[in-house]
Scaffold this motif. Sequence first.
Motif, PDB file in Angstrom:
ATOM      1  N   SER A 215       0.926  -0.944  -0.113  1.00 57.11           N
ATOM      2  CA  SER A 215      -0.104   0.102  -0.225  1.00 57.11           C
ATOM      3  C   SER A 215       0.879   1.157  -0.055  1.00 57.11           C
ATOM      4  N   THR A 216       2.027   1.153   0.587  1.00 60.33           N
ATOM      5  CA  THR A 216       3.169   2.576   0.419  1.00 60.33           C
ATOM      6  C   THR A 216       3.328   2.794  -0.798  1.00 60.33           C
ATOM      7  N   LEU A 217       3.594   1.541  -1.227  1.00 62.44           N
ATOM      8  CA  LEU A 217       3.997   1.697  -2.728  1.00 62.44           C
ATOM      9  C   LEU A 217       3.542   2.149  -3.459  1.00 62.44           C
ATOM     10  N   MET A 218       1.847   1.451  -3.080  1.00 60.97           N
ATOM     11  CA  MET A 218       0.553   1.757  -4.683  1.00 60.97           C
ATOM     12  C   MET A 218       0.512   3.741  -4.403  1.00 60.97           C
ATOM     13  N   ASN A 219       1.388   4.294  -2.895  1.00 66.11           N
ATOM     14  CA  ASN A 219       0.676   5.497  -2.716  1.00 66.11           C
ATOM     15  C   ASN A 219       2.075   6.292  -3.635  1.00 66.11           C
ATOM     16  N   ARG A 220       3.099   5.876  -3.079  1.00 63.62           N
ATOM     17  CA  ARG A 220       4.445   6.456  -3.890  1.00 63.62           C
ATOM     18  C   ARG A 220       3.855   6.564  -5.839  1.00 63.62           C
ATOM     19  N   ILE A 221       3.499   5.340  -6.368  1.00 59.85           N
ATOM     20  CA  ILE A 221       3.571   5.334  -8.005  1.00 59.85           C
ATOM     21  C   ILE A 221       2.038   6.437  -7.977  1.00 59.85           C
ATOM     22  N   ASN A 359      16.803  -8.228 -15.266  1.00 57.26           N
ATOM     23  CA  ASN A 359      16.692  -6.624 -15.585  1.00 57.26           C
ATOM     24  C   ASN A 359      15.404  -6.667 -14.550  1.00 57.26           C
ATOM     25  N   ASP A 360      14.882  -7.468 -13.970  1.00 59.80           N
ATOM     26  CA  ASP A 360      13.120  -7.260 -13.923  1.00 59.80           C
ATOM     27  C   ASP A 360      13.223  -7.552 -11.814  1.00 59.80           C
ATOM     28  N   CYS A 361      14.259  -7.319 -11.548  1.00 60.98           N
ATOM     29  CA  CYS A 361      14.261  -7.216  -9.962  1.00 60.98           C
ATOM     30  C   CYS A 361      14.831  -5.563  -9.365  1.00 60.98           C
ATOM     31  N   PHE A 362      14.303  -4.966  -8.534  1.00 61.19           N
ATOM     32  CA  PHE A 362      14.706  -3.962  -7.693  1.00 61.19           C
ATOM     33  C   PHE A 362      15.265  -3.720  -6.443  1.00 61.19           C
ATOM     34  N   PHE A 363      15.483  -2.315  -5.889  1.00 65.91           N
ATOM     35  CA  PHE A 363      15.742  -2.592  -4.707  1.00 65.91           C
ATOM     36  C   PHE A 363      15.512  -1.281  -4.000  1.00 65.91           C
ATOM     37  N   ILE A 364      14.467  -1.333  -3.052  1.00 67.52           N
ATOM     38  CA  ILE A 364      13.592   0.355  -3.626  1.00 67.52           C
ATOM     39  C   ILE A 364      13.359   0.187  -1.693  1.00 67.52           C
ATOM     40  N   SER A 365      12.757   1.716  -1.312  1.00 68.12           N
ATOM     41  CA  SER A 365      12.343   2.079  -0.320  1.00 68.12           C
ATOM     42  C   SER A 365      11.221   2.506   0.423  1.00 68.12           C
ATOM     43  N   ALA A 366       9.998   2.318  -0.667  1.00 70.86           N
ATOM     44  CA  ALA A 366       8.901   2.477  -0.111  1.00 70.86           C
ATOM     45  C   ALA A 366       8.894   4.089   0.206  1.00 70.86           C
ATOM     46  N   ARG A 367       9.113   3.806   1.016  1.00 73.20           N
ATOM     47  CA  ARG A 367       8.887   4.481   2.714  1.00 73.20           C
ATOM     48  C   ARG A 367       9.537   6.205   1.883  1.00 73.20           C
ATOM     49  N   THR A 368      11.032   5.839   2.027  1.00 71.77           N
ATOM     50  CA  THR A 368      12.003   7.219   1.642  1.00 71.77           C
ATOM     51  C   THR A 368      11.888   7.662  -0.001  1.00 71.77           C
ATOM     52  N   GLY A 369      11.240   6.419  -0.869  1.00 74.88           N
ATOM     53  CA  GLY A 369      11.762   6.977  -2.299  1.00 74.88           C
ATOM     54  C   GLY A 369      12.163   6.427  -3.007  1.00 74.88           C
ATOM     55  N   GLU A 370      13.480   6.092  -2.563  1.00 76.03           N
ATOM     56  CA  GLU A 370      14.840   5.493  -2.771  1.00 76.03           C
ATOM     57  C   GLU A 370      14.622   3.953  -3.939  1.00 76.03           C
TER      58      GLU A 370
END
Length: 407
Positions: A215-221, A359-370
Amino acid sequence: MKEKNDTDPNMLSAILVSVQQPGTSDQQVADCLDELAFLALTAGMKEKARFVQRLDVVNSVTYVGKGKLDEIAAYVSDHEIEIALFDDELAPNQIRNIERTIGIRLLDRTALILDIFATRAQTAHAKAQVELAEYQYMLPRLTRMWTHLERQRGGVGMRGPGETQLETDRRIVLTRIAKLKEELKHIDQQKSQQRRGRGKMVRVALVGYTNVGKSTLMNRIAKSDVFSENKLFATLDTTVRKVVLYNLPFLLSDTVGFIRKLPTQLIESFKSTLDEVREADLLLHIVDISHPDFESQIAIVEDTLADILNGEERPSMLIFNKVDAFSWQPKDEDDLTPFERENYSLGDLQKSWMAKMKNDCFFISARTGEGVDELKQALYEHVKEIHVKRYPYNDFLFEDYSDLVEE
């Protein structure tokens, strides 16, 4: 047994009980009980102690052995425990026998999850789905609700008031189940029409274990305000948002999270909610990389998706979230013991998983936006590819827009 201190007076004090069978490691049992403790916390209970017994086979009468059950009963009496939580689904006779011995209320894992779902349900659709699952769980357990009545067994004319009441209660439950199924059938038809009304827009679904940050990523995108919280099953209703990345529109849906031993009643009653997964063109599998057993969570989600999709392959991206919460324990140079999960750095994990997923692997922080900008660019390329295949003569829409950066 493991004890924890918790002084919150507003929470029910609970014990956790599990059986460790052959082939299950100590770490796997600990992980399951950690999750049960988190479920308890979500439901407003505090863990006071854990009881684990190694058995070849679960006791069909009392789940654990008699000696262990007596130990639990003594602890409950000495420490004023209010509720006992069992990490597996219990049979009606097991519930009756355990309660008779320990003298307090108990919930098995399925009942606890259903209780959480009931408190989380907000819309009429979710409430009906949860109520159906609760009645389906309750139906075979109705006998324990009438043990205080004198029930006679035998031939014609030998039935006592308890059996009469039980039959009446069973008819009431069966009638309610039938009514709920009709209600859900009607709602499902409406939702199916809504999905058809979306036309042929590309559909992307967020999937993953519960509490991984979907849900946090949903809000970010989507720049939306979907409810998110650091508790299990914060989202029950599937939320769909129209998203425009650069010049390209598509639909993004946030779905209910998966979990170990997800009750079959919930899978059945939530099948319409999971239609968003079945009809998605692309799946974004979100993983909490800060969780010590994220590999097991990945496997559980993949197995559940295989059941939902009937083994059908679906394009997907693997997204490791919460890199801001990731921690690791580096090994000393003279330490020759094998590397454990906690010894791998974030860089080590990135190399290994990106090598698998390319190319289909990502490392992120939905909270900080990294890392989210890189993810959005890759998501745009995937959606564009699907869109062009669907509308081969509309690819002029993409000219001179792919390098734009969304604010």
